[in-house]
Structures are given as structure tokens and as C-alpha cells.
Scaffold this motif. Sequence first.
Motif, PDB file in Angstrom:
ATOM      1  N   ASP A 163       0.830  -1.196   0.000  1.00 10.29           N
ATOM      2  CA  ASP A 163       0.000   0.000   0.000  1.00 10.29           C
ATOM      3  C   ASP A 163       0.871   1.255   0.000  1.00 10.29           C
ATOM      4  N   GLY A 164       0.375   2.297  -0.625  1.00 16.16           N
ATOM      5  CA  GLY A 164       1.124   3.550  -0.631  1.00 16.16           C
ATOM      6  C   GLY A 164       0.446   4.605  -1.473  1.00 16.16           C
ATOM      7  N   ALA A 165       0.954   5.832  -1.339  1.00 18.55           N
ATOM      8  CA  ALA A 165       0.456   6.969  -2.110  1.00 18.55           C
ATOM      9  C   ALA A 165       1.649   7.766  -2.609  1.00 18.55           C
ATOM     10  N   TRP A 166       1.667   8.024  -3.919  1.00 18.69           N
ATOM     11  CA  TRP A 166       2.756   8.749  -4.551  1.00 18.69           C
ATOM     12  C   TRP A 166       2.185   9.862  -5.424  1.00 18.69           C
ATOM     13  N   LEU A 167       2.884  10.994  -5.445  1.00 20.91           N
ATOM     14  CA  LEU A 167       2.482  12.145  -6.240  1.00 20.91           C
ATOM     15  C   LEU A 167       3.708  12.662  -6.960  1.00 20.91           C
ATOM     16  N   ALA A 168       3.550  13.071  -8.230  1.00 24.98           N
ATOM     17  CA  ALA A 168       4.673  13.593  -9.011  1.00 24.98           C
ATOM     18  C   ALA A 168       4.288  14.908  -9.666  1.00 24.98           C
ATOM     19  N   LEU A 169       5.164  15.906  -9.540  1.00 24.43           N
ATOM     20  CA  LEU A 169       4.934  17.229 -10.119  1.00 24.43           C
ATOM     21  C   LEU A 169       5.955  17.457 -11.223  1.00 24.43           C
ATOM     22  N   ASP A 170       5.587  17.060 -12.422  1.00 25.46           N
ATOM     23  CA  ASP A 170       6.466  17.160 -13.581  1.00 25.46           C
ATOM     24  C   ASP A 170       5.602  17.486 -14.792  1.00 25.46           C
ATOM     25  N   PRO A 171       5.828  18.609 -15.468  1.00 24.86           N
ATOM     26  CA  PRO A 171       4.995  18.984 -16.615  1.00 24.86           C
ATOM     27  C   PRO A 171       4.958  17.936 -17.720  1.00 24.86           C
ATOM     28  N   ALA A 172       5.997  17.123 -17.824  1.00 28.32           N
ATOM     29  CA  ALA A 172       5.994  16.076 -18.846  1.00 28.32           C
ATOM     30  C   ALA A 172       4.972  14.998 -18.542  1.00 28.32           C
ATOM     31  N   LEU A 173       4.634  14.845 -17.274  1.00 31.78           N
ATOM     32  CA  LEU A 173       3.661  13.839 -16.876  1.00 31.78           C
ATOM     33  C   LEU A 173       2.245  14.401 -16.858  1.00 31.78           C
ATOM     34  N   ALA A 174       2.119  15.648 -16.404  1.00 30.27           N
ATOM     35  CA  ALA A 174       0.797  16.264 -16.242  1.00 30.27           C
ATOM     36  C   ALA A 174       0.946  17.777 -16.354  1.00 30.27           C
TER      37      ALA A 174
END
Length: 373
Positions: A163-174
Motif C-alpha cells: 500500500d502507498g500513495a505517490w504524487l509527481a509534479l512534472d509537466p511532462a507527466l501532467a
Amino acid sequence: MTTKTDITIVGAGPSGLVCATVLARAGRKVIVREWHRDVGHRFHGDFQGLENWTDPQDVLEELVSAGININFEHRGVKTGIVFDSQAKSHRVYGARPLFYLLRRGRADGSLDRGLLEQAVAAGVEVRFNDRVAQTSGEMVLAGGPRRADIIAVGKIFDTEMADGAWLALDPALAPKGYAYLLVHQGRGTVASCMFTGFRDQALHLSETVAFFERHAGLRMQNPRAFGGFGNTRLPRTALQGGYPVIGEHAGFQDALAGFGLRYAMRSGRLAAESIIGEASYRQAWRKTLQPTLRTGVVNRFLFNMAGRRGIDFMVGHLARTDTGEALRRAYRPSVVKRLLFPLARRRFRAPLADPSCTHEDCSCIWCEHGVHN
């Protein structure tokens, strides 16, 4: 209370069902009319977060105080990993849950199914495959988003990951948004939540999956595609033809992160209480919802202006303190944010406009599934 005129609620989403339940438990006769064949028609069992940082009161306690039972599956998430724009990982933590992990859709255990069961048990009549052609009598409008300012495209899957929660802040992804990965008890959701670049959604999803495979050990079994969209705006009155408008139909959605569930259910409660007490719904939502909606607009403006370095600094700050408390401060109205709001309000629509999608010969989530009439 004695039963007065029947109240019709247009839409069986969370805002409409909460409104119906509160009204029915106050003795009013309520009919919910939903033009799809079941609840949760826009969702496919994907995980979503019910945010718990914009208010000092825990969101589940808020629902209970409104008379809503917590009869849906949920898990409080206190910790997670946030990747900055350089793919550097930061562990974030809150003393209380940062958000509650929920499932959306028509399956047993989902938020949508749980709210429907409560409404029916309270005596609400729910009519499916019943599209409203014209308004009449006493009504509340809860028809869902009218346009797409945000889209999420992703996959739900089975997995042997922990179990886990991950967040990514990258314009190439979103672009102007974020990518996320949520895993709980052998199920997972991975998605790109983007505020622009809709036409390239397939590319952004592919980059998102590859990113989490590299940095979070993502392993999917039996992946199924899903998508969704959200509508963010600041209404003037939240009334249409004199009728209360609630949830995403009114545009009640956080302009920064796109979280709208708490706003939806709270607005449903406010509309019901205004009818029961014959009070002003417009005054109620402006007092209760408008302050954080406005700070969300300012936060979105600052996010768009920050650039990669600013965003990385922000992520580092969130990881050095109680993340929930830091986010509560970020959504707390202040003199500075009141001064910034007029500028932010003028500017925040432009970044949400998506020049990549003309809605002609397009396969983005909104063009495939949106209500365009």
C-alpha cells in the motif's frame, strides 16, 4: 417536520444524494432524477482522495454531523511520497489523515453506492434513466460538470505492491497538474491529472506509467483504462432560475488541485438546510465555501507563476513540517491573498483554457464522455 411540496433533485452524484438524504431525514418528500442508469456512471472503481486539509474539522466528522453515515470503504492516509520536478522524492506526513482514500463507481463499498443506499433508506425516491427536460416546482440542480477544466486519464489495476500513495509534479507527466499512484489492498490507480494539453493525454499517461515504474516500483496486473473530468469556476450566485446549484454543476472545485468531493457534499448539505430553514442558500455558500474557493484560485495563480524551482521549494517545505497543517495555512484566507485575489481571478481562467483541444476530431476524455448539450 411536516411534508410540504415535493422536492426534485436533478442528479444522483455525491452532492445530490447528500442533499436528498438531509432533506428526507427532515421530513421532506424528495425525488432524485438521474439520466444515467446507475450512480457513479463517470467512474470505474478508481481510487480518489477526499481531502482533509482545507478545514480544521475532520471531513468524516463533518459528514457525520450532517447526518451522513460512513457506510463506504475508506482509509485515512497520513503519509506519502511526493516527487519534485527533478524526480527527487520527499516524504510528507500529517498528524491526522491528509486525505481519505475512497473508491468511486457503482460497485458495493464505493462512495456513490453508499450514499445511494442511505438516501433510499431515508425514504428518497431515486429514478434512473430519467432525464429532466425542463425545471418546475421546488428543485435543486446537481447535474455534474458542465465543461472540462481538468481531466484525469489513467488505469486501474490489480497488483502485489505494498500500500502507498505517490504524487509527481512534472509537466511532462501532467501539464500544470500532477500525476499520482494510489495502492490499497491489492488494487491500484495510476493517473495523470492535467490542466492543459488534453489532446496529448495518451502521451502523458504513458510517461506517467513509465515514471512510476522507475521510481515507485509500479507493477500492474489486469490494467483497465479510465478517465474523468472536472469543472472549476467561481459562480456569482450558485443559483440558476432561482434554483440552488450544487457540486460541480456550480463549479465548486479546488482550482489548485482539482479536489471537489468535500465541496460537493458540503454544498448539498447547505442547499438542504436552506430549504428546511427557508434561509438564503446564496448567503450560506458564500460564507462557508467562497473563502477557500478564492484562496484556491490564488494558490493556482501562484503555482502557475512559481516555475520548477518554486514548485521544488514548495515540495521541500511540505516535507519539513506537518503537511496537513501547512496545507491548511495555504488555504486559510489572509490579507495578502485577499489583495492578490482580483489579479488571480483575472488570470486563472487563461491557464485552464486548453488550446491543444478544439473539441473537433478529438479523443480526449471530455470529447468522448462530456455532456455537451
